[in-house]
Design a protein around this motif. Sequence first.
Motif, mmCIF file in Angstrom:
data_model
loop_
_atom_site.group_PDB
_atom_site.id
_atom_site.type_symbol
_atom_site.label_atom_id
_atom_site.label_comp_id
_atom_site.label_asym_id
_atom_site.label_seq_id
_atom_site.Cartn_x
_atom_site.Cartn_y
_atom_site.Cartn_z
ATOM 1 N N ALA A 1 -16.025 -11.738 -21.555
ATOM 2 C CA ALA A 1 -14.565 -11.624 -21.598
ATOM 3 C C ALA A 1 -13.997 -10.813 -20.451
ATOM 4 N N TYR A 2 -14.769 -9.893 -19.912
ATOM 5 C CA TYR A 2 -14.276 -9.027 -18.831
ATOM 6 C C TYR A 2 -15.119 -9.225 -17.581
ATOM 7 N N PRO A 3 -14.485 -9.375 -16.433
ATOM 8 C CA PRO A 3 -13.034 -9.454 -16.218
ATOM 9 C C PRO A 3 -12.465 -10.784 -16.687
ATOM 10 N N ALA A 4 -11.165 -10.789 -16.973
ATOM 11 C CA ALA A 4 -10.539 -11.947 -17.615
ATOM 12 C C ALA A 4 -10.627 -13.206 -16.764
ATOM 13 N N ILE B 1 -9.289 -5.026 -23.881
ATOM 14 C CA ILE B 1 -10.276 -4.475 -22.964
ATOM 15 C C ILE B 1 -9.519 -4.128 -21.685
ATOM 16 N N GLY B 2 -9.431 -2.847 -21.379
ATOM 17 C CA GLY B 2 -8.664 -2.427 -20.218
ATOM 18 C C GLY B 2 -7.204 -2.797 -20.366
ATOM 19 N N ASP B 3 -6.683 -3.552 -19.389
ATOM 20 C CA ASP B 3 -5.272 -3.940 -19.397
ATOM 21 C C ASP B 3 -5.081 -5.374 -19.867
ATOM 22 N N ASN C 1 -5.961 -16.097 -18.765
ATOM 23 C CA ASN C 1 -7.024 -17.100 -18.815
ATOM 24 C C ASN C 1 -7.228 -17.508 -20.264
ATOM 25 N N THR C 2 -7.773 -18.706 -20.449
ATOM 26 C CA THR C 2 -8.126 -19.193 -21.776
ATOM 27 C C THR C 2 -9.465 -19.908 -21.685
ATOM 28 N N VAL C 3 -10.328 -19.642 -22.643
ATOM 29 C CA VAL C 3 -11.602 -20.345 -22.700
ATOM 30 C C VAL C 3 -11.689 -21.065 -24.038
#
Length: 780
Positions: free
Chosen positions: A248-251, A751-753, A775-777
């Motif tokens: 997931a990170y980074p987006a 997560i973060g920003d 983003n989208t997964v």
Amino acid sequence: MKKKVLAAGLLTTAILLTSAFTPVSTNAGQETIVKLEGQPITFASQPRMIDGVLMASVSDLANALEMEVTWNDAERVAVVTRNGYELKLPVHTDHAYVNGQATTMKGTTQIVDDSLYVPLRFFMESADQIVRWDSATSSVSITKPADSLPVVGTYDHLVTLLTQNESKGIVVNSLMGTSAIAKSSTTSSAPAVAGSAGVAVQDSARSVAPEYSGTNVQVQGVDESDVVKSDGTYIYTVNKQRIVVTQAYPADQMKVLSILDFPKTQNTQFQPSEIYVDDKHLIVLGQSYQNFKPVPYNEAASSSTSVGITGKRMISPIRSQATTKVMVYDLTDRSNLKLVKDAELEGNYISSRKIGSSLYFIANKYVNYYQYRELTDMEGMKKELAPSYRDSSAGDSFTSVPLDRIYYLPKALEPNYVLIGGMNLDHLSETMNVTSYLGSGQNVYASEENLYVAATKYEEQQQETILYQFGLNNGKAVYQHTGKVPGHLLNQFAMDEHNGYLRLATTTGEIWRTDEGTSKNHVYILDKSLKEVGSILNIAPGERIYSTRFMGDRAYMVTFKNTDPLFVLDLKQPAQPKLLGALKIPGYSNYLHPYDENHIIGFGKDTIEVENKSVAGSQSIAYYQGMKVALFDVSDVNNPKEKFTEIIGDRGTDSELLYNHRALLFSKERNLLSFPVTVMKIDPNLATSNPKNVASAYGSFAFQGAYVYNLDLEKGFQLRGGISHLSKEELQKAGQHFYAGDKQVERVLYIGDTLYTISNGFIKANDLTTLEEKNTVAIP
């Protein structure tokens, strides 16, 4: 050949003469004080640390408990016995045998200075002693259980216990009902965070992971399993009977990394329900089902109460065994998860908690004695009636718990077994600890030191909650005390342990009654022995508890019938608790969450009170409306105030948060509040054309997804927007009762920003400040 040994010297001489092992050289180090029932134990050979484990002489420990020690030349083992108890300790191994059952120790038996040494904790706990370590004074305290439960013991006694309640007509709620575990409440204002930045990790992606949110648990320090977990880089989800791991990170690099399937076979299947994640492991919990071959039973016995009657044999249908299963995976390679341990308890999965590296999970097995008594094989019947478990560290077969190691809960007796399994995730080669109790309970609550099983008993129209306390120690639960209070508990938040006291909120009576049997609400405070030391009785007669939150020396209680009274209680002096103030407002709160020590957030429903002309006396009735979120100011404890409110949608609006606190995302530091919600709205024309029916009218589908708020003490709730996984076309085409399916948002985390919303079909990443999509997964 067996020889009785009366002194440590004789025992070790026999061992040295009959083995090739050599003594272990260690440094004595700081002397450790070991006390039994408050009195120091006199050691002929001093305890010492060996490879990080506190070890002590077998003879010294046995003498302290008035046990006998013998040496078996043929098997090369020391045998400790007393009153039917037997402990076999082979030399130079981490395995021992407690009453014939193989058990793994943390540590290895050693020969030190002509004495056989054994891990002290294992020796004492195998003899049902309670062991506690005080790091401040480098001392060990050993105590006997303050009370003792009776043992089932024999098959005949088990049959008597299983059948006696039927004649008494006693009904006890089963663990199949609501249940939960939670740590005691403190004055912490924020939910526990399961992880944070700066944690040592194995891969480069995680080494730079920013701050992230964790599961919203009752109190910081005890993790609760959930369908979604994150470690700051990856998101793990229970997804349609699978486990999906997503980077997931980074987006901008978000992608599905791996999917863990659990294939069904003709005879077995596994259904995952919840997970845990830490730096090393993914822990999957769920229900496993295994079909068995047909078994013979006695047709004649089906019409008789006796056991063992011979007659015509029949074949019963294929039956299924349900087990609670734990599967532990190594996270070294998240694209290819490796199973490193699995364990099972017979029965249905109830709940679990992870305290540090200790995992506790609970199962309930229903005992259908009337089915088993039809078996013609007496030995088979005895085996079927005993609960069993399996641990991959000890092999693939199930082990039955001996009846002489099963206790029963005399005041909550029911044909169920409560099984408590515990394992140390840092030592997966060790077999899990299993304790078994014949009885039942409705709620399960745990602090860092104690676990409580609460059973609500209904007898002669009276409700009474029986409490059983178990001490927790490195994955093992040891019975300590029994207590009781009038009434029944609502859920896990109705119990709390604080400064050595257990606080409970209960309801007695029935809300529909208008005589002396009407509902009343109470708070009880019990001491370490579960004896009552204080109480506040008869709060809000005619109403029942909808939510409770204990916060340090205070408690907050919401009751409801037509209005929502929020009560503030002072519990600082356990023997003299006080009701400080109350606030009556429309609606009710299903869940209370701390904002800070002087403010609390309530999540529930708004209500409209209308006159009920069909009832004599013109009694009113309250119709619930949309979802209501309120911020209560309790700075003046005698005069609590509703500082801000937010009404979401109309009648029919719902959120998982109203019955599952883990669906909440809250960060006071970030002024962030978010949760999944399904919004229903009434056609504005209805309010104009038929205003009398507005209160009872349901709205039509308008939105499903996550609502995101700013929340502070100056401006209150500020809706920033909603994030949905449904397309604009799907929202426009939705009818009155639209079903979001795989696009229904279940959890929100950051997560973060970046804010992440999770459904079975997608994980969507949005900017935490602007809510713009990053983003989208799609999850295949």
